[in-house]
Design a protein around this motif. Structure first.
Motif: not given
Ligand SMILES: [Zn+2]
Length: 320
Positions: A79, A141, A181-182, A184, A244-246, A257-259, A261
């Motif tokens: 995060g 990102n 997992v990123d 936000h 983006a990261f994911e 992966s996923y973001c 929020e």
């Protein structure tokens, strides 16, 4: 006269609200950070002393690895890529503390021989300035190298131009995550990796096996999303947010992966209905909300293990 006093009242309210939001989400104290064991940094983990923020801050990692042997599955929860989304960092620390105490749902994954790294402040300079961007004004990102440059924000001079994204890249090369997992803190979205068509249209070569894994992962996300009430499924390409990261984690490293929020409660309260008392309720029952997000993260790690065990082993796929 009346109009002016109304205006003054309105701006006073905005100021009061801003102050309370800031007071309500304090930076975690150093003592608080020390409460979690296994603290290290990306530079220490990778043995590369250059992997610090622009301003020279270490990027903190809490790394939990079984002692006996290499784990079968390694996960990342990060995060603070956008330094003003303090809720994301708080959530990562909350879950890391629970994991350290053996109280997290994630502890139940131990039977599957796992390791987890927690990175609460990926953008330490942004965090200390309460700034979305890093010290050079780059949206980290948007700085990864899949669909790089597709954005309305500053994506950096080129992909991986920033020390913080370089650090994450090195960490990935070392740790070879099964899933990541990123976190936000903004809105009620899950941002999944962009669809294969978007990658192909931009000239990225992807294999059939990757598309198979993409479909399995995308389905797993959609299957679990109903537990997050009112959440929407998005992708970076669809939002016009390349780099983006994911996208990079999934398509370049085969990491599921996923973001995530975290829905910021304040965003959804109409101005007229905001009441003083609301402001003192940390994220309208923050702990309940956090537990719900923790359950989602846990289920997605379970899904990742299942996908890997089913033979769509992301880490065994040919690189691109
Ligand atoms: Zn963000």
């Amino acid at each position: 006269m009346l109009k002016t006093s109304k205006k003054v009242a309105k701006y006073s309210l905005i100021l009061a609200v801003t102050a309370l939001v800031l007071i309500g989400t304090p930076a975690n104290s150093k003592q608080d950070l020390k409460a979690i064991p296994n603290a290290t940094s990306i530079s220490a983990l990778t043995g590369d002393k250059t992997l610090k923020s622009n301003a020279g801050s270490e990027i903190l990692v809490y790394s939990f690895t079984p002692e006996s042997k290499a784990p079968a599955f390694r996960f990342l929860i990060q995060g603070g890529m956008h330094g003003n989304e303090s809720q994301a960092s708080q959530f990562v620390l909350w879950i890391a503390k629970r994991y350290a105490r053996g109280e997290s749902l994630l502890n139940q994954l131990a039977a599957d021989d796992i390791a987890i790294d927690f990175v609460p402040y990926l953008n330490p300079d942004g965090v200390s300035e309460n700034n979305r961007y890093n010290a050079r004004g780059v949206n980290l990102n948007r700085n990864f190298d899949v669909l790089w440059g597709v954005t309305r924000e500053n994506p950096g001079q080129k992909s991986f131009s920033e020390p913080e994204t370089k650090a994450i890249k090195k960490l990935f090369e070392k740790q070879k995550y099964t899933a990541a997992v990123d976190v936000h803190g903004y809105i009620n979205w899950i941002v999944a990796p962009s669809r294969p068509e978007a990658l192909q249209a931009a000239g990225h070569k992807i294999s059939k096996k990757q598309i198979g894994t993409y479909n399995a992962w995308s389905q797993a996300i959609r299957k679990n999303m109903p537990m997050l009430n009112g959440y929407q499924y998005k992708t970076g390409a669809e939002l016009g947010d390349g780099g983006a990261f994911e996208d990079w984690a999934f398509w370049k490293h085969n990491t599921l992966s996923y973001c995530l929020e975290l829905e910021t409660w304040f965003r959804f309260v109409p101005t007229k209905k905001r009441q003083f008392n609301d402001l003192h309720q940390p994220a309208y029952g923050k702990v309940d909300k956090y537990a719900q997000y923790e359950t989602f993260v846990y289920r997605m790690f379970q899904e990742a293990i299942a996908i890997k065990k089913a033979g769509n082993d992301p880490s065994q796929m040919a690189g691109n």
